[in-house]
Every structure is written in C-alpha cells, then in structure tokens.
Design a protein around this motif. Structure first.
Motif, short mmCIF file in Angstrom:
data_model
loop_
_atom_site.label_atom_id
_atom_site.label_comp_id
_atom_site.label_asym_id
_atom_site.label_seq_id
_atom_site.Cartn_x
_atom_site.Cartn_y
_atom_site.Cartn_z
N SER A 39 0.86 -1.71 0.15
CA SER A 39 0.15 -0.04 0.41
C SER A 39 0.82 1.52 -0.05
O SER A 39 1.88 0.88 1.04
CB SER A 39 -1.13 0.08 1.38
OG SER A 39 -0.14 0.20 2.45
N ARG A 85 -5.08 8.93 -3.59
CA ARG A 85 -5.98 7.67 -3.86
C ARG A 85 -7.35 7.71 -2.63
O ARG A 85 -8.43 6.71 -2.94
CB ARG A 85 -4.20 6.98 -3.14
CG ARG A 85 -3.57 6.50 -3.70
CD ARG A 85 -3.30 5.11 -3.65
NE ARG A 85 -2.28 5.35 -4.61
CZ ARG A 85 -2.20 5.27 -6.06
NH1 ARG A 85 -3.07 4.38 -6.69
NH2 ARG A 85 -0.96 5.09 -6.62
N ARG A 86 -7.53 8.47 -1.18
CA ARG A 86 -8.58 8.38 -0.73
C ARG A 86 -9.77 8.81 -0.93
O ARG A 86 -10.99 8.04 -1.04
CB ARG A 86 -8.24 8.88 1.02
CG ARG A 86 -8.64 8.46 1.95
CD ARG A 86 -8.25 9.01 3.79
NE ARG A 86 -6.47 9.27 3.91
CZ ARG A 86 -6.14 10.50 3.77
NH1 ARG A 86 -7.04 10.92 3.68
NH2 ARG A 86 -4.45 10.70 3.94
N ASP A 88 -10.33 8.08 -4.50
CA ASP A 88 -10.35 7.20 -5.48
C ASP A 88 -10.37 7.87 -6.61
O ASP A 88 -11.10 7.72 -7.89
CB ASP A 88 -12.35 6.58 -5.38
CG ASP A 88 -12.22 5.78 -4.00
OD1 ASP A 88 -11.29 4.83 -3.40
OD2 ASP A 88 -13.19 5.23 -3.30
N GLN A 91 -9.63 6.16 -9.51
CA GLN A 91 -10.39 5.02 -10.62
C GLN A 91 -11.59 5.49 -10.85
O GLN A 91 -12.76 5.57 -11.73
CB GLN A 91 -11.09 4.11 -8.89
CG GLN A 91 -10.60 3.38 -8.63
CD GLN A 91 -9.31 3.59 -7.49
OE1 GLN A 91 -9.29 4.50 -7.27
NE2 GLN A 91 -8.41 2.22 -7.00
N ARG A 92 -11.89 7.24 -10.64
CA ARG A 92 -13.02 7.50 -11.22
C ARG A 92 -12.29 8.30 -11.97
O ARG A 92 -13.23 8.50 -13.54
CB ARG A 92 -13.00 8.97 -9.84
CG ARG A 92 -14.16 8.66 -8.73
CD ARG A 92 -13.90 9.34 -7.30
NE ARG A 92 -14.49 10.87 -7.68
CZ ARG A 92 -13.78 11.98 -6.85
NH1 ARG A 92 -13.68 11.57 -5.82
NH2 ARG A 92 -15.36 13.08 -7.90
#
Length: 127
Positions: A39, A85-86, A88, A91-92
C-alpha cells in the motif's frame, strides 16, 4: 485532469523508477516491481529506510482555453498522494474514460507560504 504517481530512488546502488507495477531500470529495461502489492502507507514507512521518493504529476488544461496548453503540476508530498488515493481519483478517472472537469487550487497560508510546499507547476504549451 489526469495524473500519475511514480516512485524512484537515485544516487544509490539500486537506481530505478517505478510506475507502481513495473520498475524502469537505468538501462530502460522493465521488470515487475516486487513492491507492487504494498500500500502507499507501507511504501511511505519503508521509504524512511530505503530513501525511495514519490512524485505525483497532475496534468490539467484550462476549460476556457484548452488550446493554450497543459498545466503540469508535480508534488513530492506523500500526503497529497494519499488524499488522491483516498478520494478514489485513479478509479474515478479510469471509469470516466476521458478527461474530466476539475479545479486545481494552490493557495497560500496567512504567512504567505504555499500550502503545498513540495510542489512545482509548469505550463506545457501546445505546439
């Protein structure tokens, strides 16, 4: 807006740049990054011992003047990478499949210091 996070280590016996999935070695060869399962927090903790650095690059265009060029914003802040990252963001952006509108705001504190002290920004002009 698009962005990438890369890790690197220079001036050591084991120089490399990592895309997170692959290591890019000084001779430009590529191998799987043995740390690809770690991570961001694990890499950050280990970086204290290994000297690994992180660079986050954000690429933006002005919505009102996209022909002007691309703004490249770079930061070595682990906190910024963790916030992206938190939220997202990777991914978005991938789910959108295209550039998406966003606001990049760089502000200063009352003392005049930038709130992102480990950052640089460049405008890459279109040819």
């Amino acid at each position: 807006m698009s962005f990438q996070i890369r890790f690197f280590r220079k001036n050591t016996a084991h120089n490399y740049m990592s895309t997170g999935d692959e290591l890019i070695l000084p001779d430009r060869s590529r191998v799987l990054d043995p740390d690809r399962e770690l991570s961001l927090l694990q890499r950050r903790r280990r970086a204290r011992d290994t000297g690994e650095r992180l660079v986050t690059s954000l690429y933006c265009q002005l919505a009102a003047a996209p022909d002007l060029g691309t703004l490249l914003f770079r930061s070595t802040s682990w906190d910024l990478a963790e916030r992206l990252r938190r939220a997202d963001i990777p991914q978005r952006l991938e789910a959108a499949g295209r550039d998406v509108p966003a606001t990049l705001r760089i502000s200063t504190t009352p003392t005049g210091r930038a709130t992102l002290p480990h950052a640089t920004a460049h405008l890459l002009l279109n040819d």
